[in-house]
Design a protein around this motif. Structure first.
Motif, short mmCIF file in Angstrom:
data_model
loop_
_atom_site.label_atom_id
_atom_site.label_comp_id
_atom_site.label_asym_id
_atom_site.label_seq_id
_atom_site.Cartn_x
_atom_site.Cartn_y
_atom_site.Cartn_z
N VAL A 13 0.87 -1.18 0.00
CA VAL A 13 0.00 0.00 0.00
C VAL A 13 0.90 1.23 0.00
O VAL A 13 1.79 1.34 0.85
CB VAL A 13 -0.93 0.03 1.24
CG1 VAL A 13 -1.78 1.29 1.24
CG2 VAL A 13 -1.81 -1.21 1.28
N ARG A 14 0.68 2.13 -0.94
CA ARG A 14 1.51 3.34 -1.03
C ARG A 14 0.62 4.58 -0.97
O ARG A 14 -0.31 4.73 -1.78
CB ARG A 14 2.30 3.34 -2.33
CG ARG A 14 3.16 4.56 -2.48
CD ARG A 14 4.02 4.48 -3.72
NE ARG A 14 4.61 5.77 -3.95
CZ ARG A 14 4.80 6.31 -5.14
NH1 ARG A 14 4.44 5.64 -6.22
NH2 ARG A 14 5.33 7.50 -5.27
N ALA A 38 -2.50 15.28 0.01
CA ALA A 38 -3.94 15.01 -0.04
C ALA A 38 -4.30 13.77 0.78
O ALA A 38 -5.44 13.59 1.16
CB ALA A 38 -4.42 14.83 -1.48
N THR A 39 -3.30 12.94 1.11
CA THR A 39 -3.56 11.74 1.91
C THR A 39 -3.58 12.03 3.42
O THR A 39 -3.74 11.11 4.22
CB THR A 39 -2.54 10.62 1.62
OG1 THR A 39 -1.24 11.06 2.02
CG2 THR A 39 -2.55 10.24 0.14
N ASN A 40 -3.44 13.30 3.81
CA ASN A 40 -3.50 13.66 5.23
C ASN A 40 -4.83 13.25 5.85
O ASN A 40 -4.90 13.00 7.04
CB ASN A 40 -3.27 15.15 5.44
CG ASN A 40 -1.83 15.54 5.18
OD1 ASN A 40 -0.95 14.70 5.13
ND2 ASN A 40 -1.59 16.82 5.00
N ASN A 41 -5.88 13.20 5.07
CA ASN A 41 -7.21 12.81 5.57
C ASN A 41 -7.57 11.38 5.17
O ASN A 41 -8.73 11.00 5.27
CB ASN A 41 -8.27 13.78 5.05
CG ASN A 41 -8.04 15.18 5.59
OD1 ASN A 41 -7.71 15.35 6.76
ND2 ASN A 41 -8.18 16.17 4.74
N CYS A 49 4.57 5.79 2.96
CA CYS A 49 3.93 7.11 2.91
C CYS A 49 4.97 8.13 2.48
O CYS A 49 6.06 8.18 3.04
CB CYS A 49 3.39 7.50 4.28
SG CYS A 49 2.31 6.29 5.04
N SER A 50 4.61 8.95 1.53
CA SER A 50 5.49 10.00 1.06
C SER A 50 4.72 11.32 1.04
O SER A 50 3.73 11.44 0.32
CB SER A 50 6.00 9.64 -0.34
OG SER A 50 6.80 10.67 -0.85
N ASN A 51 5.16 12.28 1.84
CA ASN A 51 4.59 13.63 1.89
C ASN A 51 3.13 13.67 2.30
O ASN A 51 2.40 14.58 1.92
CB ASN A 51 4.76 14.34 0.54
CG ASN A 51 6.21 14.44 0.16
OD1 ASN A 51 7.04 14.85 0.94
ND2 ASN A 51 6.53 14.02 -1.06
N GLY A 52 2.67 12.71 3.05
CA GLY A 52 1.30 12.69 3.54
C GLY A 52 1.24 11.98 4.87
O GLY A 52 2.19 11.34 5.28
N SER A 53 0.13 12.12 5.56
CA SER A 53 0.00 11.54 6.90
C SER A 53 -1.33 10.83 7.08
O SER A 53 -2.25 11.34 7.72
CB SER A 53 0.15 12.66 7.94
OG SER A 53 1.40 13.28 7.82
N PRO A 54 -1.48 9.65 6.53
CA PRO A 54 -2.73 8.89 6.70
C PRO A 54 -2.84 8.30 8.11
O PRO A 54 -1.86 8.17 8.83
CB PRO A 54 -2.60 7.78 5.67
CG PRO A 54 -1.13 7.55 5.57
CD PRO A 54 -0.50 8.91 5.73
N THR A 55 -4.04 7.93 8.48
CA THR A 55 -4.29 7.23 9.75
C THR A 55 -4.31 5.73 9.46
O THR A 55 -5.06 5.27 8.60
CB THR A 55 -5.63 7.69 10.35
OG1 THR A 55 -5.57 9.10 10.59
CG2 THR A 55 -5.91 6.97 11.66
N GLY A 92 4.10 11.77 8.38
CA GLY A 92 3.88 11.10 9.65
C GLY A 92 2.64 10.23 9.50
O GLY A 92 1.73 10.57 8.76
N CYS A 93 2.64 9.13 10.16
CA CYS A 93 1.49 8.25 10.10
C CYS A 93 0.84 8.23 11.48
O CYS A 93 1.53 8.17 12.49
CB CYS A 93 1.91 6.84 9.69
SG CYS A 93 2.69 6.80 8.07
N TYR A 94 -0.47 8.29 11.54
CA TYR A 94 -1.18 8.41 12.79
C TYR A 94 -1.98 7.15 13.12
O TYR A 94 -2.30 6.38 12.23
CB TYR A 94 -2.14 9.61 12.73
CG TYR A 94 -1.41 10.90 12.46
CD1 TYR A 94 -0.67 11.51 13.47
CD2 TYR A 94 -1.42 11.48 11.20
CE1 TYR A 94 0.02 12.68 13.24
CE2 TYR A 94 -0.73 12.66 10.96
CZ TYR A 94 -0.01 13.25 11.98
OH TYR A 94 0.68 14.40 11.74
N GLY A 95 -2.31 7.03 14.40
CA GLY A 95 -3.18 5.96 14.83
C GLY A 95 -2.56 4.59 14.73
O GLY A 95 -3.21 3.62 14.43
#
Length: 162
Positions: free
Chosen positions: A98-99, A104-107, A130-136, A155-158
């Motif tokens: 999964v990439r 735009a992937t912050n949400n 993850c590149s330049n985004g912060s998905p949960t 950064g990746c959250y959750g």
């Protein structure tokens, strides 16, 4: 002899109709927009992601999906459970399973999958990159990859994953 042939043909005709109906009713990937309105059903996760508008949801039924998934927008990707919904890149070399790419992937979010099979050098070869985004990223089983989760300028959250 002709009577036997008619029965045989009838059996196959009914079986064919049942197979077509079953594949239509049991869609694998369902997409809804942000308001919860149905968009469509798809046979691959990537096709569902491509069809999903920002803010929408891609719901994936139980099964094993052999594909590399690319996400560049804020959507929710939800599996049926870590014991039953698997994304694998087994047999697909030098690709993350999964990439996530871009701010735009912050949400964006992903949950309820087993993610495995990635091979190759970083950032490829990761269960999730993850590149330049912060998905949960929550409630996933990530194993059998060169690395589990790789974040570059992001950064990746959750991170409640197995």
């Amino acid at each position: 002899m002709k009577k036997m042939s008619k029965k045989f043909l009838s059996f196959w005709a009914i079986l064919g109709i049942m197979a077509c109906t079953a594949s239509y009713i049991h869609a694998e990937v369902t997409v809804n927009n942000a308001a919860g309105n149905f968009i469509g059903t798809y046979t691959t996760i990537q096709a569902g992601i491509n069809a999903c508008p920002t803010g929408g949801t891609v719901s994936v039924s139980a099964g094993t999906y052999t594909e590399a998934v690319y996400i560049n927008k804020g959507i929710a990707l939800i599996g049926a459970g870590t014991n039953s919904t698997i994304i694998t890149t087994a047999g697909i070399s030098n690709r993350s399973t999964v990439r996530y790419d871009g701010t735009a992937t912050n949400n964006a979010s992903i949950s309820n999958f087993t993610i495995k099979g990635a091979t190759g050098d970083l950032p490829n070869g990761c269960g999730i990159s993850c590149s330049n985004g912060s998905p949960t990223i929550t409630n996933n089983a990530i194993s059998g990859n060169v690395c589990g989760i790789y974040c570059y300028s992001s950064g990746c959250y959750g991170m409640q994953n197995q």
